[in-house]
Scaffold this motif. Structure first.
Motif, PDB file in Angstrom:
ATOM      1  N   SER A 129      38.738  19.511  62.455  1.00 40.02           N
ATOM      2  CA  SER A 129      37.960  20.515  61.751  1.00 40.02           C
ATOM      3  C   SER A 129      37.452  21.535  62.743  1.00 40.02           C
ATOM      4  CB  SER A 129      36.783  19.874  61.008  1.00 40.02           C
ATOM      5  OG  SER A 129      35.969  19.131  61.893  1.00 40.02           O
ATOM      6  N   GLU A 153      28.045  19.105  57.578  1.00 38.58           N
ATOM      7  CA  GLU A 153      29.486  19.327  57.751  1.00 38.58           C
ATOM      8  C   GLU A 153      30.219  18.014  58.001  1.00 38.58           C
ATOM      9  OE1 GLU A 153      28.910  23.852  59.553  1.00 38.58           O
ATOM     10  OE2 GLU A 153      29.223  22.165  60.915  1.00 38.58           O
ATOM     11  N   LEU A 157      33.043  16.721  55.276  1.00 42.05           N
ATOM     12  CA  LEU A 157      34.302  17.433  55.513  1.00 42.05           C
ATOM     13  C   LEU A 157      35.462  16.461  55.754  1.00 42.05           C
ATOM     14  CD1 LEU A 157      35.079  20.456  55.708  1.00 42.05           C
ATOM     15  CD2 LEU A 157      34.899  20.219  58.193  1.00 42.05           C
ATOM     16  N   SER A 183      37.187  20.552  51.704  1.00 40.51           N
ATOM     17  CA  SER A 183      37.886  21.413  52.668  1.00 40.51           C
ATOM     18  C   SER A 183      36.995  22.400  53.381  1.00 40.51           C
ATOM     19  CB  SER A 183      39.000  22.177  51.942  1.00 40.51           C
ATOM     20  OG  SER A 183      39.947  21.264  51.419  1.00 40.51           O
ATOM     21  N   MET A 184      35.785  22.580  52.874  1.00 38.82           N
ATOM     22  CA  MET A 184      34.872  23.550  53.476  1.00 38.82           C
ATOM     23  C   MET A 184      33.436  23.099  53.232  1.00 38.82           C
ATOM     24  SD  MET A 184      34.613  27.651  52.691  1.00 38.82           S
ATOM     25  CE  MET A 184      33.703  27.498  51.137  1.00 38.82           C
ATOM     26  N   ILE A 261      29.691  27.853  58.941  1.00 38.46           N
ATOM     27  CA  ILE A 261      30.816  27.396  58.118  1.00 38.46           C
ATOM     28  C   ILE A 261      31.628  26.366  58.883  1.00 38.46           C
ATOM     29  CG2 ILE A 261      32.574  29.063  58.867  1.00 38.46           C
ATOM     30  CD1 ILE A 261      31.816  28.503  55.192  1.00 38.46           C
ATOM     31  N   PHE A 263      35.577  24.301  58.368  1.00 34.18           N
ATOM     32  CA  PHE A 263      36.800  24.122  57.597  1.00 34.18           C
ATOM     33  C   PHE A 263      37.546  22.885  58.072  1.00 34.18           C
ATOM     34  CE2 PHE A 263      36.335  28.824  57.553  1.00 34.18           C
ATOM     35  CZ  PHE A 263      36.320  29.035  56.189  1.00 34.18           C
ATOM     36  N   TYR A 268      42.706  25.918  57.851  1.00 34.48           N
ATOM     37  CA  TYR A 268      43.014  26.945  58.852  1.00 34.48           C
ATOM     38  C   TYR A 268      44.363  26.741  59.540  1.00 34.48           C
ATOM     39  CZ  TYR A 268      41.051  23.517  62.195  1.00 34.48           C
ATOM     40  OH  TYR A 268      40.776  22.394  62.939  1.00 34.48           O
ATOM     41  N   ILE A 287      37.338  31.623  52.827  1.00 33.86           N
ATOM     42  CA  ILE A 287      36.311  31.155  51.898  1.00 33.86           C
ATOM     43  C   ILE A 287      36.764  31.415  50.467  1.00 33.86           C
ATOM     44  CG2 ILE A 287      33.920  31.448  51.154  1.00 33.86           C
ATOM     45  CD1 ILE A 287      33.238  32.228  54.044  1.00 33.86           C
ATOM     46  N   VAL A 290      39.801  28.990  49.566  1.00 35.31           N
ATOM     47  CA  VAL A 290      39.362  27.634  49.227  1.00 35.31           C
ATOM     48  C   VAL A 290      38.782  27.598  47.811  1.00 35.31           C
ATOM     49  CG1 VAL A 290      37.627  25.872  49.777  1.00 35.31           C
ATOM     50  CG2 VAL A 290      39.009  26.872  51.612  1.00 35.31           C
ATOM     51  N   GLY A 297      34.179  21.773  48.062  1.00 35.96           N
ATOM     52  CA  GLY A 297      33.368  22.094  49.220  1.00 35.96           C
ATOM     53  C   GLY A 297      31.957  21.592  49.029  1.00 35.96           C
TER      54      GLY A 297
END
Length: 443
Positions: A129, A153, A157, A183-184, A261, A263, A268, A287, A290, A297
């Motif tokens: 990530s 996160e 995540l 995913s986010m 943020i 991801f 990515y 953003i 997603v 998210g």
């Protein structure tokens, strides 16, 4: 070079082109906090495009960070970044390698390109990530401790949404997509506006509303534009953090900021950001991707504190920033078309494995380049008239912008075409990066 390992590696990334020793020290503390609370190895990546004396000061600050087991610091100047990119591009055997290098490391400032470099280096380091912060932001403090977003996160995540659900405060996600990956994870900011236009509101509220409303789609009503102006660039307002709250959901792009943020790599490593130069907001594309693709998210409330740097207050800084703002407005002609197509496509933006499929995004962008430019011509006319009424530096900027009118219109279309080109190169480039040494001097 990426090595398959059971260790959960993450990349905590700080791109900068300004003095930010305090931010480096602060993000170093967030990295240390992450390894204390989670079973991870943190690769703290400082991508440094500042001038030589500033880079040297940053290097001293990075070297002075406390040594923490599980934290690996990488401080790469542009020379080191370029060297890594050349080797990855050569390994990918891409056509027009110099052009791809220019898209990844342009001469001009590019919010998307600096983050794309972080994405590739994260792939090279074997990270699962990427967690992005900005050099003009600070952390809030609560109970005498910094409020680090990395806690939310790492809690969610990369997990299946149904597995992440027990760890959040609230779930508003459709149960039908509970098997998709989180995913986010993101939050916003408090403090000053994210775009340096607050002085316009102080000078003339009508002009502010007129200009900010330009970033909406051309067909929107006056009421829709007023609503957009009311919530634009304000983040989470000014109320400080008082306790954690998080929601498992489809995260509205208007509720998060790229300074706060994270991801999953299946985002990515599938799709880059627009490499447009001198264009604010060019790093927000993922953003939207997603959200429109229906990838789960988490939206939390550990907001970053946004602050303006002194350089923006100088005449040169003002002129440069206003150009970036105008280019942002012009980019919306193309991006709003693409966002509407993405919203209509929904889950068809995903491949059979549930990951983002680059093909439809590239197709929508290629279609958008053929749009009539009349809407953008009106945007420039409106900015020129509004800024002339403000007078002073704004009127000076408007005169220069009008003289550069055709170039600005061309650049907005060209930037979109180049994004399509980079999407086409991204899969082999990421694949090559996984086997390319970063060649930093980690500690």
């Amino acid at each position: 070079m990426r090595q398959e390992t059971d260790v959960h590696r993450i990349c905590l990334a700080l791109p900068t082109d300004r003095e930010c020793s305090a931010a480096i020290t602060a993000i170093g503390a967030e990295a240390a906090d992450a390894v204390r609370h989670f079973d991870v190895e943190v690769h703290l990546l400082i991508l440094d495009s500042a001038d030589e004396p500033t880079r040297a000061a940053h290097a001293r600050t990075a070297a002075a960070l406390p040594e923490v087991r599980g934290v690996v610091v990488h401080h790469l100047d542009e020379s080191a970044q370029r060297d890594f990119l050349r080797r990855a591009i050569d390994r990918a055997a891409l056509p027009e390698p110099e052009r791809i290098l220019d898209l990844m490391l342009p001469d001009a400032l590019s919010y998307g390109a600096c983050t794309n470099r972080a994405f590739l280096i994260a792939a090279a380091l074997g990270c699962r990530s990427l967690h992005r912060r900005d050099s003009d932001c600070n952390y809030q403090v609560f109970n005498s401790e910094p409020v680090h977003p990395v806690h939310h996160e790492l809690a969610s995540l990369g997990k299946r949404a149904r597995d992440a659900a027990p760890g959040v405060s609230r779930v508003t996600l459709d149960p039908a997509i509970a098997d998709r990956t989180v995913s986010m994870v993101g939050a916003s900011f408090i403090g000053e506006l994210s775009v340096d236009i607050s002085r316009i509101a102080e000078l003339d509220k009508e002009v502010y509303e007129e200009v900010v409303g330009l970033w909406g789609p051309g067909h929107w009503s006056a009421e829709q534009r007023r609503e957009l102006v009311e919530e634009s660039f304000k983040g989470a307002g000014t109320h400080p953090f008082t306790g954690d709250h998080s929601t498992l959901t489809l995260v509205d792009p208007m509720r998060v900021d790229m300074s706060n943020i994270a991801f999953d790599r299946d985002v990515y490593e599938r799709l880059p950001l627009p490499p447009a130069t001198a264009t604010i907001g060019s790093d927000y594309f993922l953003i939207h991707a997603v959200y429109d693709a229906g990838l789960p998210g988490v939206l939390h409330n550990r907001h970053i504190v946004n602050c303006y740097t002194g350089q923006r207050r100088t005449h040169a800084g003002f002129m440069a920033y206003q150009r970036r703002f105008v280019k942002f407005l012009l980019s919306m002609l193309y991006l709003h078309y693409v966002y509407e197509r993405m919203a209509d496509a929904g889950s068809s933006l995903l491949d059979d494995g549930g990951r983002l499929d680059p093909a439809p995004f590239a197709a929508f962008l290629a279609e958008s380049v053929r749009l009539d430019r009349t809407e953008n011509e009106r945007r420039l006319d409106t900015v020129a008239s509004a800024y002339a009424r403000l007078g002073g530096e704004y009127a000076e900027f408007a005169r220069g912008m009008t003289a550069d009118r055709e170039r600005l219109l061309d650049e907005a279309a060209w930037d979109t075409e180049e994004f399509v080109r980079l999407i086409g190169a991204w899969e082999p480039l990421v694949g090559a990066a996984r086997f390319t040494d970063v060649r930093s001097t980690p500690r």
